[in-house]
Design an enzyme around this catalytic site. Structure first.
Site, PDB file in Angstrom:
ATOM      1  N   HIS A  23      44.595  -5.057  22.519  1.00 22.60           N
ATOM      2  CA  HIS A  23      45.952  -6.128  22.972  1.00 22.60           C
ATOM      3  C   HIS A  23      46.105  -7.014  21.178  1.00 22.60           C
ATOM      4  O   HIS A  23      47.181  -6.602  20.494  1.00 22.60           O
ATOM      5  CB  HIS A  23      45.628  -7.314  23.804  1.00 22.60           C
ATOM      6  CG  HIS A  23      46.701  -8.292  23.657  1.00 22.60           C
ATOM      7  ND1 HIS A  23      46.388  -9.611  23.893  1.00 22.60           N
ATOM      8  CD2 HIS A  23      47.897  -8.319  23.568  1.00 22.60           C
ATOM      9  CE1 HIS A  23      47.492 -10.392  23.912  1.00 22.60           C
ATOM     10  NE2 HIS A  23      48.301  -9.696  23.909  1.00 22.60           N
ATOM     11  N   HIS A  61      41.753 -12.843  25.842  1.00 19.66           N
ATOM     12  CA  HIS A  61      42.895 -13.132  27.049  1.00 19.66           C
ATOM     13  C   HIS A  61      42.751 -12.061  28.458  1.00 19.66           C
ATOM     14  O   HIS A  61      43.325 -11.800  29.101  1.00 19.66           O
ATOM     15  CB  HIS A  61      44.209 -12.369  26.451  1.00 19.66           C
ATOM     16  CG  HIS A  61      44.524 -13.043  25.136  1.00 19.66           C
ATOM     17  ND1 HIS A  61      44.705 -12.376  24.080  1.00 19.66           N
ATOM     18  CD2 HIS A  61      45.037 -14.439  24.991  1.00 19.66           C
ATOM     19  CE1 HIS A  61      45.017 -13.248  23.096  1.00 19.66           C
ATOM     20  NE2 HIS A  61      45.310 -14.394  23.419  1.00 19.66           N
TER      21      HIS A  61
HETATM   22  S1  FES Z   1      43.085  -9.848  22.528  1.00 24.22           S
HETATM   23 FE1  FES Z   1      41.962  -8.714  24.100  1.00 24.22          FE
HETATM   24  S2  FES Z   1      43.372  -9.401  25.752  1.00 24.22           S
HETATM   25 FE2  FES Z   1      44.116 -10.353  24.056  1.00 24.22          FE
END
Ligand code: FES
Length: 159
Positions: free
Chosen positions: A92, A109
């Site tokens: 992500h 997150h």
């Molecule tokens: S950086 Fe891993 S879920 Fe956002």
């Protein structure tokens, strides 16, 4: 301009024939195959189920996680096909994932990845799985990282 399917096939066929015969001196660019370093990341005799080992691969800027799951996994090596390794950079936004409770968990997150299923994401904001690090095992049990399947987060190329 509308181009018929027939015309596309004719053009592509011509390019293919030109490249096979050398006619017209057609040149094509192919991505170079990358040679990865083989780096020792552990030994099967020192691994315990569900106790991760962290290492850097393919260079010092990229952390990986090696784990013996105790159950067969996609891409797993070892007698039980249960030893796997992945890039620890969340797909992500690049936070470092941790191995907890039989899964990879991103603390930023809360994306979750299944280590037995090629680290496929099954919850959270990440849209793709973690790049899997290919492993090999020597006769003495040493485990080597040999390559990375997929692009490590934040990079244009892995090496
Ligand atoms: S950086 Fe891993 S879920 Fe956002």
């Amino acid at each position: 301009m509308v181009v018929s399917r027939r015309r596309v096939v004719q053009v592509l066929g011509g390019v293919t024939m030109a490249s096979l015969t050398g006619a017209g001196k057609a040149q094509f660019w192919f991505a170079p195959s990358l040679t990865y370093p083989a780096i020792k990341v552990g030994n099967v005799n020192n691994l315990k189920n569900n106790e991760p080992v962290y290492f850097n691969y393919p260079d010092a800027r990229s952390q990986g996680i090696l784990v013996k799951l105790g159950r067969p996994a996609i891409g797993g090596v070892g007698r039980e096909r249960d030893i796997v390794a992945f890039s620890a950079a969340c797909t992500h936004m690049g936070c470092g994932v941790q191995y907890k409770g039989g899964r990879f968990l991103c603390p930023c997150h809360y994306s979750m990845f299944d280590p037995a299923k090629a680290a496929a994401v099954y919850q959270g904001l990440a849209s793709t799985g973690l790049p899997q690090i290919q492993l090999g095992i020597a006769q003495n049990g040493d485990i080597f990282a040999r390559a990375v399947n997929g692009l490590i987060w934040g990079r244009a190329r892995n090496i």
